[in-house]
Design a protein around this motif. Structure first.
Motif, PDB file in Angstrom:
ATOM      1  N   ASP A 226       0.821  -1.219   0.000  1.00 42.10           N
ATOM      2  CA  ASP A 226       0.000   0.000   0.000  1.00 42.10           C
ATOM      3  C   ASP A 226       0.853   1.267   0.000  1.00 42.10           C
ATOM      4  O   ASP A 226       0.330   2.377  -0.100  1.00 42.10           O
ATOM      5  N   CYS A 228       2.641   1.804  -2.412  1.00 43.06           N
ATOM      6  CA  CYS A 228       2.775   2.041  -3.855  1.00 43.06           C
ATOM      7  C   CYS A 228       1.624   2.866  -4.407  1.00 43.06           C
ATOM      8  O   CYS A 228       0.544   2.953  -3.821  1.00 43.06           O
ATOM      9  N   ARG A 230      -1.503   3.781  -6.500  1.00 47.08           N
ATOM     10  CA  ARG A 230      -2.722   2.975  -6.717  1.00 47.08           C
ATOM     11  C   ARG A 230      -2.780   2.407  -8.147  1.00 47.08           C
ATOM     12  O   ARG A 230      -3.362   1.344  -8.374  1.00 47.08           O
ATOM     13  N   THR A 233      -0.958  -0.768  -7.918  1.00 49.43           N
ATOM     14  CA  THR A 233      -1.482  -1.756  -6.957  1.00 49.43           C
ATOM     15  C   THR A 233      -2.996  -1.604  -6.768  1.00 49.43           C
ATOM     16  O   THR A 233      -3.465  -1.359  -5.650  1.00 49.43           O
ATOM     17  N   CYS A 236      -4.920  -3.513  -3.854  1.00 51.43           N
ATOM     18  CA  CYS A 236      -4.507  -3.273  -2.471  1.00 51.43           C
ATOM     19  C   CYS A 236      -5.487  -2.265  -1.881  1.00 51.43           C
ATOM     20  O   CYS A 236      -5.571  -1.137  -2.366  1.00 51.43           O
ATOM     21  N   SER A 239      -3.977   1.390  -0.938  1.00 53.74           N
ATOM     22  CA  SER A 239      -2.941   2.121  -1.693  1.00 53.74           C
ATOM     23  C   SER A 239      -3.515   3.464  -2.171  1.00 53.74           C
ATOM     24  O   SER A 239      -4.721   3.607  -2.355  1.00 53.74           O
TER      25      SER A 239
END
Ligand code: NIG
Length: 300
Positions: A226, A228, A230, A233, A236, A239
């Protein structure tokens, strides 16, 4: 997923079952029941194993290195139902057993609550997290493993907060109260902005020195995706747009795990059931496994 077969193109994953000892051992720890956001993170270890087959275990160097040739890599399967007190005890015991018989234990989450049993089982004296959040919340959830390792661990196994480094802590993802708790405890916080100002190599050097200080250091490395962006990811739950790019995360992972004081790592907060059609979050988790192995192979 149909993958072509080429005898001259080995694939990642499909490592033999753990048997007595290994350089690196994979263990699924599919925690999910105490997550603050709804998650299907218990489906992720299997999805990461599947995604590993997309990649080769080969480093371009120079020199060219086949990780399967230079490392004994094993897969120890999954811990059954790792949530709750009994589950935590089961996960901790299994990690302790595997950690004693390997140089690097790689735990596949699961939500971030897995960090508590994995770091405990590995006998961690220091902790490095890549995470947008402090995970210092009260209670038991995916938002509390760092607090628990300081306050809830059995006598003699707690981590000294001055040996904790948190990389990637982000604006608009935390409260002032938990930021103050980190400051009061002497945790070294390196925000996302600070990483971008200083660069990965400088941050890595500081992190391993702080977490790896003291006698007989053993660092646990928690990789919560998270931290990273969005876009990298989507699978997640927490994120945020503007987080680390995939290449920044991979460079941090390889840099930190290159230090021989790192004895265990976990990859957390990927919900394989919420990933995009492309499976990009799970793919990034699989690449983190390979980055950890590359770092292990490159240790002096
Ligand atoms: N490691 C994650 N921690 C987040 C969890 C948020 C969520 O699941 O929504 C946190 O504490 O806020």
């Amino acid at each position: 997923m149909a993958l072509s077969h080429d005898p001259l193109w080995p694939r990642g994953g499909d490592w033999p079952a753990f048997d007595a000892s290994a350089d690196a051992v994979l263990l699924g720890v599919p925690t999910w029941r105490t997550s603050l956001s709804a998650t299907g993170a218990h489906a992720t270890p299997a999805a990461v194993r599947e995604a590993l087959r997309r990649y080769s275990p080969t480093l371009m160097g120079p020199p060219i290195v086949d990780l399967n040739e230079v490392l004994r890599i094993a897969d120890a399967g999954d811990v059954h139902e790792p949530d709750g007190d009994e589950g935590v005890a089961r996960a901790t015991a299994r990690v302790a057993e595997l950690s004693a018989a390997s140089r690097l234990l790689i735990a596949l989450g699961g939500d971030n609550s897995l960090t508590y049993p994995v770091a405990l089982g590995a006998g961690a004296t220091g902790l490095i997290t890549i995470d947008a959040h402090f995970d210092l919340r009260d209670g038991v959830s995916n938002g509390s493993p760092v607090r628990r390792l300081v306050e809830d661990a059995p006598t003699g196994t707690a981590i000294d907060p001055r040996r904790i480094v948190q990389i990637g802590i982000a604006d608009f993802a935390n409260s002032a109260a938990y930021a103050q708790r980190a400051a009061d405890w002497g945790i070294r916080v390196i925000t996302l902005d600070e990483v971008r100002r200083r660069g990965v190599a400088d941050v890595v050097a500081e992190a391993v020195e702080v977490a790896g200080a003291g006698d007989a250091p053993r660092i646990h490395f928690d990789i919560d995706v998270d931290a990273c962006d969005r876009a990298a990811t989507p699978g997640c739950p927490a994120s945020v747009p503007g987080g680390f790019a995939a290449d920044e995360l991979r460079a941090l992972v390889r840099g930190i795990a290159a230090d021989p004081r790192v004895v265990s790592a976990d990859i957390a907060e990927v919900d394989a059931t919420a990933d995009d059609e492309d499976g990009r979050t799970v793919r990034l988790a699989a690449l983190c496994v390979l980055e950890l192995l590359a770092a292990l192979a490159g240790r002096a």
